[in-house]
Design a protein around this motif. Structure first.
Motif, mmCIF file in Angstrom:
data_model
loop_
_atom_site.group_PDB
_atom_site.id
_atom_site.type_symbol
_atom_site.label_atom_id
_atom_site.label_comp_id
_atom_site.label_asym_id
_atom_site.label_seq_id
_atom_site.Cartn_x
_atom_site.Cartn_y
_atom_site.Cartn_z
ATOM 1 N N TYR A 291 -8.603 -10.251 -13.280
ATOM 2 C CA TYR A 291 -7.185 -9.983 -13.068
ATOM 3 C C TYR A 291 -6.446 -9.512 -14.321
ATOM 4 C CZ TYR A 291 -5.915 -14.783 -14.617
ATOM 5 O OH TYR A 291 -5.716 -15.926 -15.317
ATOM 6 N N CYS B 131 -3.997 -6.313 -14.029
ATOM 7 C CA CYS B 131 -2.584 -6.467 -14.395
ATOM 8 C C CYS B 131 -2.194 -5.518 -15.523
ATOM 9 C CB CYS B 131 -2.301 -7.918 -14.806
ATOM 10 S SG CYS B 131 -2.302 -9.072 -13.417
ATOM 11 N N GLU B 132 -3.074 -5.357 -16.483
ATOM 12 C CA GLU B 132 -2.769 -4.449 -17.594
ATOM 13 C C GLU B 132 -2.627 -3.020 -17.088
ATOM 14 O OE1 GLU B 132 -4.570 -3.120 -21.970
ATOM 15 O OE2 GLU B 132 -5.658 -4.551 -20.709
ATOM 16 N N LEU C 134 1.595 -5.255 -15.566
ATOM 17 C CA LEU C 134 2.082 -6.550 -15.109
ATOM 18 C C LEU C 134 1.603 -7.645 -16.052
ATOM 19 C CD1 LEU C 134 1.257 -6.259 -11.293
ATOM 20 C CD2 LEU C 134 3.508 -5.967 -12.368
ATOM 21 N N THR C 135 2.449 -8.640 -16.263
ATOM 22 C CA THR C 135 2.075 -9.801 -17.062
ATOM 23 C C THR C 135 1.718 -10.941 -16.123
ATOM 24 O OG1 THR C 135 3.601 -9.158 -18.832
ATOM 25 C CG2 THR C 135 2.830 -11.449 -18.821
ATOM 26 N N PRO C 136 0.481 -11.470 -16.200
ATOM 27 C CA PRO C 136 0.101 -12.573 -15.304
ATOM 28 C C PRO C 136 1.114 -13.707 -15.333
ATOM 29 C CG PRO C 136 -1.825 -11.778 -16.483
ATOM 30 C CD PRO C 136 -0.628 -11.068 -17.077
ATOM 31 N N TYR D 134 5.474 -12.345 -12.208
ATOM 32 C CA TYR D 134 5.919 -11.491 -11.101
ATOM 33 C C TYR D 134 5.698 -12.214 -9.780
ATOM 34 C CZ TYR D 134 0.915 -10.430 -10.655
ATOM 35 O OH TYR D 134 -0.453 -10.524 -10.508
ATOM 36 N N ASN E 8 -9.042 -5.631 -6.151
ATOM 37 C CA ASN E 8 -7.830 -5.530 -6.964
ATOM 38 C C ASN E 8 -6.682 -6.357 -6.391
ATOM 39 O OD1 ASN E 8 -9.067 -3.850 -8.812
ATOM 40 N ND2 ASN E 8 -8.354 -1.964 -7.830
ATOM 41 N N VAL F 51 -4.494 -9.284 -8.323
ATOM 42 C CA VAL F 51 -3.035 -9.260 -8.443
ATOM 43 C C VAL F 51 -2.431 -10.503 -7.781
ATOM 44 C CG1 VAL F 51 -0.945 -8.009 -7.779
ATOM 45 C CG2 VAL F 51 -2.934 -6.751 -8.601
ATOM 46 N N ALA G 273 -2.870 -13.736 -9.956
ATOM 47 C CA ALA G 273 -2.069 -13.790 -11.179
ATOM 48 C C ALA G 273 -0.571 -13.854 -10.906
ATOM 49 C CB ALA G 273 -2.378 -12.570 -12.052
ATOM 50 N N ALA G 274 -0.178 -13.896 -9.633
ATOM 51 C CA ALA G 274 1.251 -13.908 -9.288
ATOM 52 C C ALA G 274 1.869 -15.276 -9.549
ATOM 53 C CB ALA G 274 1.440 -13.519 -7.822
#
Length: 419
Positions: free
Chosen positions: A225, A229-230, A234-236, A239, A309, A313, A316-317
């Protein structure tokens, strides 16, 4: 159950399958179910009826006892039906309501005939012991062959304004045909079963409820992840996610409004909203709406994500927010719970049945309630911990995919004996 009553050949109608994610959660469920059914019954032959546009994509379904048969070619899918629909759209606004309904019903039947083409005895030719219609429509029904149809929801009855008139007519005739021709039906939730019984005046004994037990369908690979995210900037853990195609009932406009309200009342400036789903005009419209609300940098539309994927995502939300106005089940809610992600969702249709005590509920028509739920998920740690723990327990209830497969197989055997 004796061996002589076991189906030797099952024909499955996958002609409604579209490329990518256009079928939403139904396609995910159906393909997973069929793979497991083929494993459960290695002596049974499964013929998958396909249309040209998705035939090659479904090649991954082929195995020792599963094969595809393309029965709807490009001439029907790409030429006849669009012209028919275009003609209807031009004429319908100028016709009286009763005549409009008659023409729409006639159009549906014409399309069904065109789709069947010269395949009037297809099931008999294939030696079918059973026809399974996991997308409801019994298009290839033949008298004397047991038929099982799956009902997902009756959304078109509750929100006809979300559909074109010709789509309402098609869905209604599909439901009528399923009620008339199916030996037995199945619904994906108690809510869907009750609404189908109500709208179809069905004998309750003719329709069973089989939940979508797919909580473990996706799982993030360790270390995967951060890369995903990168790539999506996105930052784990910073979001919220809403995985849904951009259909009107998914209520994205209200979510954007609520997210904007949360942002303006103290939501940390680095927290984003991720809306996954198949790209199209609605996604472009919503992206423009987000810009108009001053949220352009905080709302991300990554498009349709592969299972791998999407799992990354999701894992890591910081939380899942699900403001749908109508669901027959709501697979992403259970997937989030299984991944240890806290959930806030609508308090309507099937969602309370699925989420039980493991979610924050809100009225999807009231943006302040959605905004409050977002704020709670963002900053109330005790509530987050409670929801995560309750969610994991709830996910266990929907994790036994073997049970789901056995329930479908038992339904097939019941249909054969009933016939």
């Amino acid at each position: 159950m004796t061996m002589t009553s076991m189906p030797r050949t099952i024909v499955v109608d996958l002609t409604p399958v579209l490329p990518g994610g256009e079928n939403g959660g139904a396609k995910i469920f159906v393909l997973a179910l069929l793979r497991r059914l083929a494993d459960l019954a290695p002596e049974t032959r499964f013929f998958l009826l396909t249309q040209a546009v998705s035939h090659d994509e479904l090649a991954g379904m082929d195995c020792a006892n599963v094969s595809r048969r393309m029965v709807a070619g490009p001439s029907v899918a790409n030429a006849v039906r669009p012209r028919l629909e275009g003609l209807l759209r031009q004429c319908l606004p100028h016709l009286p309501g009763r005549l409009r309904g008659l023409i729409l019903g006639f159009g549906y039947k014409c399309n069904r005939i065109l789709k069947r083409g010269g395949s009037g005895g297809l099931l008999s030719d294939l030696g079918a012991d059973l026809l399974f219609c996991p997308f409801t429509a019994p298009t290839y029904f033949e008298p004397g062959i047991p038929t099982v149809c799956t009902i997902y929801d009756m959304q078109y009855k509750t929100f006809p304004e979300f559909f074109r008139p010709e789509d309402v007519a098609q869905r209604d005739q599909t439901f009528i045909d399923a009620c008339c021709f199916a030996t037995v039906l199945t619904a994906i939730s108690n809510y869907s079963r009750k609404t189908a019984i109500h709208h179809g005046t069905l004998d309750p004994d003719r329709i069973r409820m089989i939940h979508l037990r797919m909580a473990q369908r996706v799982a993030a690979q360790p270390g995967h992840y951060p890369q995903v995210c990168e790539r999506l900037n996105l930052t784990p853990g910073r979001y919220f996610i809403y995985p849904a195609n951009f259909w009107q009932h998914k209520n994205h406009e209200m979510l954007l409004t609520a997210f904007g309200m949360a942002c303006h009342t103290g939501l940390a400036p680095d927290i984003k909203l991720v809306c996954t789903g198949t790209p199209g005009p609605r996604q472009a419209y919503l992206a423009k709406a987000a810009m108009g609300l001053g949220l352009g940098k905080r709302v991300v539309f990554p498009g349709y994500l592969s299972d791998e994927n999407f799992a990354a995502v999701l894992a890591a939300a910081h939380g899942l927010v699900f403001p749908s106005l109508y669901e027959g089940f709501g697979i992403p809610i259970i997937e989030a719970m299984a991944a240890g992600i806290p959930v806030a969702c609508s308090n309507v249709t099937s969602l309370p049945e699925v989420a039980a005590d493991a979610a924050i509920f809100f009225d999807p028509r009231i943006p302040t309630q959605i905004a409050d739920a977002i704020t709670t998920l963002a900053g109330d740690d005790p509530t987050r911990i409670r929801l995560i723990n309750a969610g994991r327990r709830r996910a266990v209830e929907f994790a036994d995919s073997d049970r789901m497969v056995r329930e479908y197989w038992d339904l097939f055997l019941y249909a054969m004996n009933k016939k």
